[in-house]
Enzyme design. Structure first.
Site, mmCIF file in Angstrom:
data_model
loop_
_atom_site.group_PDB
_atom_site.id
_atom_site.type_symbol
_atom_site.label_atom_id
_atom_site.label_comp_id
_atom_site.label_asym_id
_atom_site.label_seq_id
_atom_site.Cartn_x
_atom_site.Cartn_y
_atom_site.Cartn_z
ATOM 1 N N PRO A 292 0.814 -1.202 0.000
ATOM 2 C CA PRO A 292 0.000 0.000 0.000
ATOM 3 C C PRO A 292 0.856 1.264 0.000
ATOM 4 C CG PRO A 292 0.144 -0.886 2.218
ATOM 5 C CD PRO A 292 0.815 -1.892 1.314
ATOM 6 N N GLY A 293 0.416 2.252 -0.742
ATOM 7 C CA GLY A 293 1.056 3.561 -0.702
ATOM 8 C C GLY A 293 0.080 4.569 -0.131
ATOM 9 N N CYS A 362 0.501 30.089 -14.841
ATOM 10 C CA CYS A 362 -0.038 30.639 -16.079
ATOM 11 C C CYS A 362 -0.651 29.508 -16.879
ATOM 12 C CB CYS A 362 1.073 31.283 -16.882
ATOM 13 S SG CYS A 362 1.342 32.940 -16.354
HETATM 14 N N1 LLP Z 1 2.665 -1.138 -6.074
HETATM 15 C C1 LLP Z 1 2.851 -0.796 -7.365
HETATM 16 C C2 LLP Z 1 3.590 -1.669 -8.243
HETATM 17 C C3 LLP Z 1 2.326 0.421 -7.826
HETATM 18 O O1 LLP Z 1 2.493 0.747 -9.106
HETATM 19 C C4 LLP Z 1 1.620 1.257 -6.943
HETATM 20 C C5 LLP Z 1 1.078 2.543 -7.394
HETATM 21 C C6 LLP Z 1 1.481 0.859 -5.604
HETATM 22 C C7 LLP Z 1 2.010 -0.367 -5.214
HETATM 23 C C8 LLP Z 1 0.767 1.688 -4.575
HETATM 24 O O2 LLP Z 1 -0.569 1.863 -4.897
HETATM 25 P P1 LLP Z 1 -1.533 2.651 -3.864
HETATM 26 O O3 LLP Z 1 -1.693 1.775 -2.657
HETATM 27 O O4 LLP Z 1 -0.879 3.952 -3.539
HETATM 28 O O5 LLP Z 1 -2.777 2.798 -4.620
HETATM 29 N N2 LLP Z 1 -0.313 9.149 -9.079
HETATM 30 C C9 LLP Z 1 -1.589 8.456 -8.947
HETATM 31 C C10 LLP Z 1 -1.417 7.084 -8.359
HETATM 32 C C11 LLP Z 1 -0.457 6.229 -9.136
HETATM 33 C C12 LLP Z 1 -0.252 4.893 -8.512
HETATM 34 C C13 LLP Z 1 0.917 4.210 -9.134
HETATM 35 N N3 LLP Z 1 1.245 2.956 -8.588
HETATM 36 C C14 LLP Z 1 -2.528 9.314 -8.096
HETATM 37 O O6 LLP Z 1 -2.137 10.401 -7.711
HETATM 38 O O7 LLP Z 1 -3.654 8.911 -7.845
#
Ligand code: LLP
Length: 435
Positions: A292-293, A362
């Site tokens: 999780p991120g 801008c």
């Molecule tokens: N593992 C992998 C291989 C990933 O590509 C990602 C996110 C995660 C884990 C973590 O996912 P999470 O739990 O955060 O959903 N910039 C976008 C989100 C891009 C996510 C990319 N990969 C936003 O601001 O919503």
């Protein structure tokens, strides 16, 4: 409580973050500023680790996907809490190393790792490299053998799941720059190739189906497909995967309309799904990894801005301009992401006004959101955008030569600068041609 448990209002009617007055924080540290409640990140880490150990087994290791929020301090927190991390670039590896993060707990991702990236990972002793494709496999094998090493890897697999989320952040479909599709036979082919590499020890497989997902069903589908693949690989090669990394993706509450997720219960359900799948397909229960991120850090963050102007265009809308915008939060410009905003000076007052919150660039698309309910703002007010801990600072830019805001961490009633505000001198630091 305002949206999340650590947010509230005090007797002055000001927004509080982890018990600290947001208006005071803005006065002390300036705006714009990212305020990160360290205790929320620690609590989320504990929730994941405890539930993972309970349901996946004692050797469970949730990983923090550090692309969500990457700076030295956050790696220290995650290291102390006992999680592993997912890094996707040499820069993230370097920052983790700067924090003294234990290298064996790092999983190194990326769809196009250069030889320099691979050497960096090998030389710092990264525990697991998640190999994305054939060329990387060949390079890594050669580089590992040249060092007399056998590198543990997972192979990134595309199970072909559409988790019904925003298209631009869907990465599990077959038509993807990431990984090796099961449906095309490429996943089995690269597995056979990896098993023949002397510099590589294949431990299992990885998939990531998308982000900001609220349902368990897409994970059920992905786990089922991955376990059937593990069984097919066993049948074809005799190799039985020890590790199954199901990626990240659980959603967070950006607005009152988003329902919350009980992460511990989601982990319980995922464990049950994997156990049933393993039994159904006749393979041993693998060690399950989640990464999780967003769900570890998003809610911890609040961005504070100062209102500069309020322009009401009769018959159209109200533009409220702030001293930040798409350089510190590009998510509305990129994905039309929804946020909750409020005036920190009058957090308890009714939100009886509608504001299109605009930044200073801008560019007319430089918006934090459109027609959002808020208390009636005026110049000098502190405007708070909630739930900005993930994919804000980590996606920030210097567009229009705007310095990045600081990260201020609050913890047990104290605030400290974890990343200082950029200066104009920082902006020209890499410019070699002088006047
Ligand atoms: N593992 C992998 C291989 C990933 O590509 C990602 C996110 C995660 C884990 C973590 O996912 P999470 O739990 O955060 O959903 N910039 C976008 C989100 C891009 C996510 C990319 N990969 C936003 O601001 O919503």
């Amino acid at each position: 409580m305002i949206l999340h448990a650590h947010l509230d209002k005090n007797k002055e009617g000001h927004l509080t973050i982890g018990g600290m007055d947001a208006v005071e924080l803005a006065r002390e540290f300036g705006t714009p500023a990212y305020i990160i409640d360290e205790d929320v990140i620690r609590q989320n880490c504990r929730t994941y680790l405890t539930a993972a150990r309970k349901h996946f087994g004692a050797d469970a290791l949730p990983l923090y996907a550090s692309k969500a929020l990457s700076f030295t301090g956050v790696y220290k927190i995650v290291a102390e809490e006992g999680l592993g991390i997912d890094c996707v670039s040499g820069g993230e590896l370097y920052t983790a190393q700067n924090a003294g993060f234990p290298a064996e707990r790092i999983y190194f991702h990326g769809n196009n790792k250069t030889d320099a990236d691979l050497c960096q990972a090998l030389d710092m002793g990264v525990g697991t490299i998640v190999v994305d494709g054939d060329e990387e496999l060949e390079s890594l094998d050669a580089l590992a053998r040249a060092r007399g090493k056998v590198q543990k890897i997972l192979l990134r697999i595309t199970p072909g799941i559409d988790p019904h989320t925003h298209r631009a952040i869907v990465t599990g479909n077959v038509d993807s720059k990431f990984g090796n599709a099961i449906a095309t036979g490429q996943a089995l082919a690269i597995t056979q190739k990896a098993l023949a590499c002397k510099g590589i020890r294949l431990a299992g497989f990885h998939c990531h189906i998308g982000s900001q997902i609220f349902e368990i069903d897409p994970f059920r589908d992905a786990a089922g497909i991955m376990l059937r693949f593990i069984a097919d690989v066993k049948g074809a090669t005799g190799f039985e995967a020890k590790e199954l990394n199901l990626g990240g993706g659980l959603g967070v509450r950006y607005t009152e309309d988003d329902r919350g997720i009980d992460y511990a219960d989601a982990i319980r359900q995922i464990a049950e799904i994997v156990q049933n799948g393993a039994a159904q397909y006749g393979v041993a229960m693998p060690r399950v990894i989640l990464e999780p991120g967003r769900s570890l850090v998003a809610a911890a963050g609040v961005t504070l801005y100062t209102v500069g102007s309020v322009k009401e265009i009769p018959g159209f809308r109200n533009y409220v301009s702030i001293d930040g915008g798409m350089p510190d939060n590009p998510r509305y410009a990129l994905y039309q992401s929804q946020y909750t905003v409020l005036i920190a000076d009058r957090a308890g007052a009714p939100k009886d006004y509608r504001a299109t919150v605009a930044g200073r660039c801008c560019e007319s698309g430089d918006l934090i959101g459109e027609n959002m309910p808020i208390q009636k703002p005026q110049r000098g007010d502190i405007l708070a955008v909630l739930c900005t801990g993930a994919y804000n600072y980590s996606m920030a830019s210097n567009y229009n030569r705007i310095p990045r805001p600081p990260i201020v961490m609050v913890h047990e009633g104290k605030a400290r600068v974890a990343v200082r505000r950029e200066t104009y001198a920082d902006l020209v630091r890499c410019d070699l041609i002088e006047k």
